[in-house]
Scaffold this motif. Structure first.
Motif, mmCIF file in Angstrom:
data_model
loop_
_atom_site.group_PDB
_atom_site.id
_atom_site.type_symbol
_atom_site.label_atom_id
_atom_site.label_comp_id
_atom_site.label_asym_id
_atom_site.label_seq_id
_atom_site.Cartn_x
_atom_site.Cartn_y
_atom_site.Cartn_z
ATOM 1 N N THR A 174 0.855 -1.184 0.000
ATOM 2 C CA THR A 174 0.000 0.000 0.000
ATOM 3 C C THR A 174 0.891 1.234 0.000
ATOM 4 O O THR A 174 2.117 1.124 0.110
ATOM 5 C CB THR A 174 -0.933 0.005 1.229
ATOM 6 O OG1 THR A 174 -1.845 1.095 1.128
ATOM 7 C CG2 THR A 174 -0.145 0.114 2.526
ATOM 8 N N THR A 175 0.297 2.409 -0.154
ATOM 9 C CA THR A 175 1.091 3.632 -0.256
ATOM 10 C C THR A 175 1.371 4.276 1.095
ATOM 11 O O THR A 175 2.248 5.132 1.199
ATOM 12 C CB THR A 175 0.370 4.654 -1.151
ATOM 13 O OG1 THR A 175 -0.942 4.904 -0.620
ATOM 14 C CG2 THR A 175 0.240 4.123 -2.574
ATOM 15 N N ASP A 176 0.644 3.873 2.125
ATOM 16 C CA ASP A 176 0.826 4.466 3.450
ATOM 17 C C ASP A 176 0.203 3.538 4.483
ATOM 18 O O ASP A 176 -0.592 2.659 4.142
ATOM 19 C CB ASP A 176 0.169 5.847 3.508
ATOM 20 C CG ASP A 176 0.725 6.731 4.622
ATOM 21 O OD1 ASP A 176 1.541 6.230 5.422
ATOM 22 O OD2 ASP A 176 0.345 7.914 4.680
ATOM 23 N N ILE A 177 0.550 3.724 5.752
ATOM 24 C CA ILE A 177 -0.009 2.900 6.822
ATOM 25 C C ILE A 177 -0.355 3.779 8.015
ATOM 26 O O ILE A 177 0.175 4.875 8.173
ATOM 27 C CB ILE A 177 0.973 1.794 7.282
ATOM 28 C CG1 ILE A 177 2.303 2.406 7.736
ATOM 29 C CG2 ILE A 177 1.187 0.773 6.184
ATOM 30 C CD1 ILE A 177 3.262 1.394 8.329
ATOM 31 N N SER A 178 -1.245 3.277 8.857
ATOM 32 C CA SER A 178 -1.591 3.990 10.083
ATOM 33 C C SER A 178 -0.552 3.670 11.149
ATOM 34 O O SER A 178 0.194 2.695 11.045
ATOM 35 C CB SER A 178 -2.980 3.563 10.569
ATOM 36 O OG SER A 178 -2.944 2.216 11.023
ATOM 37 N N PHE A 179 -0.516 4.476 12.193
ATOM 38 C CA PHE A 179 0.423 4.214 13.284
ATOM 39 C C PHE A 179 0.064 2.914 13.996
ATOM 40 O O PHE A 179 0.941 2.224 14.515
ATOM 41 C CB PHE A 179 0.429 5.385 14.269
ATOM 42 C CG PHE A 179 1.123 6.604 13.741
ATOM 43 C CD1 PHE A 179 2.500 6.709 13.783
ATOM 44 C CD2 PHE A 179 0.395 7.644 13.179
ATOM 45 C CE1 PHE A 179 3.153 7.831 13.280
ATOM 46 C CE2 PHE A 179 1.031 8.765 12.676
ATOM 47 C CZ PHE A 179 2.409 8.863 12.720
ATOM 48 N N GLY A 180 -1.224 2.576 14.009
ATOM 49 C CA GLY A 180 -1.649 1.338 14.647
ATOM 50 C C GLY A 180 -1.143 0.096 13.948
ATOM 51 O O GLY A 180 -1.087 -0.984 14.540
ATOM 52 N N GLN A 181 -0.769 0.229 12.688
ATOM 53 C CA GLN A 181 -0.264 -0.910 11.922
ATOM 54 C C GLN A 181 1.243 -1.094 12.072
ATOM 55 O O GLN A 181 1.790 -2.095 11.617
ATOM 56 C CB GLN A 181 -0.602 -0.726 10.438
ATOM 57 C CG GLN A 181 -2.090 -0.760 10.140
ATOM 58 C CD GLN A 181 -2.404 -0.240 8.753
ATOM 59 O OE1 GLN A 181 -3.325 0.535 8.551
ATOM 60 N NE2 GLN A 181 -1.638 -0.662 7.775
ATOM 61 N N MET A 182 1.901 -0.152 12.718
ATOM 62 C CA MET A 182 3.358 -0.224 12.860
ATOM 63 C C MET A 182 3.712 -1.057 14.086
ATOM 64 O O MET A 182 3.433 -0.672 15.214
ATOM 65 C CB MET A 182 3.953 1.183 12.969
ATOM 66 C CG MET A 182 3.703 2.041 11.743
ATOM 67 S SD MET A 182 4.356 3.725 11.894
ATOM 68 C CE MET A 182 6.121 3.417 11.718
ATOM 69 N N GLU A 183 4.324 -2.201 13.845
ATOM 70 C CA GLU A 183 4.741 -3.087 14.925
ATOM 71 C C GLU A 183 6.213 -2.840 15.248
ATOM 72 O O GLU A 183 6.913 -2.107 14.554
ATOM 73 C CB GLU A 183 4.521 -4.549 14.521
ATOM 74 C CG GLU A 183 3.078 -4.882 14.165
ATOM 75 C CD GLU A 183 2.143 -4.807 15.359
ATOM 76 O OE1 GLU A 183 2.649 -4.799 16.505
ATOM 77 O OE2 GLU A 183 0.918 -4.755 15.157
ATOM 78 N N GLU A 184 6.689 -3.495 16.314
ATOM 79 C CA GLU A 184 8.065 -3.289 16.754
ATOM 80 C C GLU A 184 9.085 -3.777 15.733
ATOM 81 O O GLU A 184 10.241 -3.357 15.750
ATOM 82 C CB GLU A 184 8.293 -3.991 18.100
ATOM 83 C CG GLU A 184 7.617 -3.300 19.279
ATOM 84 C CD GLU A 184 8.090 -1.860 19.473
ATOM 85 O OE1 GLU A 184 9.291 -1.587 19.259
ATOM 86 O OE2 GLU A 184 7.258 -1.007 19.819
#
Length: 235
Positions: A174-184
């Protein structure tokens, strides 16, 4: 005898836990509403969330040519511009549903498929994505060129942004992600991409990691994310 009883007890607990996990598992299915074709022959893409015997349906706010739809894979066939763009949006949508599900699980309260739907739709409407916040950060920095920051430093942030978008496209489709989708593991995967694939130095990767951390820190202070991401990265 005691050992047998103890093992049986552990086995029973494990089986109960496994059964509960299977019972609690959420499922998301995407499908076409072929009865709702528009004038151009496009069919709306719909979604169905199933969780603990509850069901909630929602519109993906996307449509496609029914001939391109792969029902088994829940995505469009081919590599046309339309297919790539739509599949990227669907991937992002599914990640948002998973993120909403995790948020509700962490609250420790009983919830239904409708709650998952409302949580993820609320997130989709109000959330500022990672690259959107990164762009705002760079725009703010641009106002300080010649005062607090050098033009060369600002240009490096623009270059890093291009690498980040390419990385997100490769990892998340995808072209962008939410902060909630960012894992460690985001930075670990970024390091493999930067150093391993692009042949960047460890020093350049570190600049990228610090830029990511800075954007995440700003998002945390603004209440855009519930936790401060990558706080362990030393500046």
């Amino acid at each position: 005898m005691f050992c047998v009883a103890e093992n049986a007890s552990k086995s029973g607990k494990f089986a109960h836990k496994k059964k509960r996990m299977e019972k609690d598992k959420m499922k998301v299915v995407l499908y076409l509403k072929k009865s709702g074709l528009d004038k151009s022959g496009q069919a709306p893409i719909m979604g169905r969330i199933t969780y603990e015997r509850t069901i909630a349906q929602f519109s993906c706010k996307l449509s496609c040519d029914p001939k391109l739809w792969n029902a088994r894979e829940s995505r469009l066939n081919g590599k046309s511009r339309e297919a790539v763009a739509t599949n990227g949006k669907l991937e992002r949508l599914l990640l948002s549903v998973q993120s909403a599900y995790r948020v509700l699980c962490e609250r420790g309260k009983v919830f239904t498929a409708t709650d998952i739907k409302e949580q993820f739709q609320g997130n989709m409407q109000t959330q500022i994505t990672f690259l959107e916040r990164y762009n705002r950060m760079v725009e703010d920095m641009a106002q300080k060129v010649g005062i607090e920051i050098k033009a060369a430093s600002l240009n490096s942030y623009y270059t890093i942004r291009k690498h980040l978008q390419a990385f997100i496209g490769e990892k998340y489709h995808t072209t962008d992600i939410s902060f909630g989708q960012m894992e460690e593991d985001f930075l670990e995967c970024l390091q493999h991409y930067s150093v391993g694939k692009l042949r960047h130095s460890q020093g350049y990767y570190r600049k990228m990691a610090l830029a990511v951390k800075k954007a995440c820190r700003l998002a945390y202070h603004e209440g855009l994310t519930e936790r401060q991401l990558f706080a362990h990265i030393q500046e």
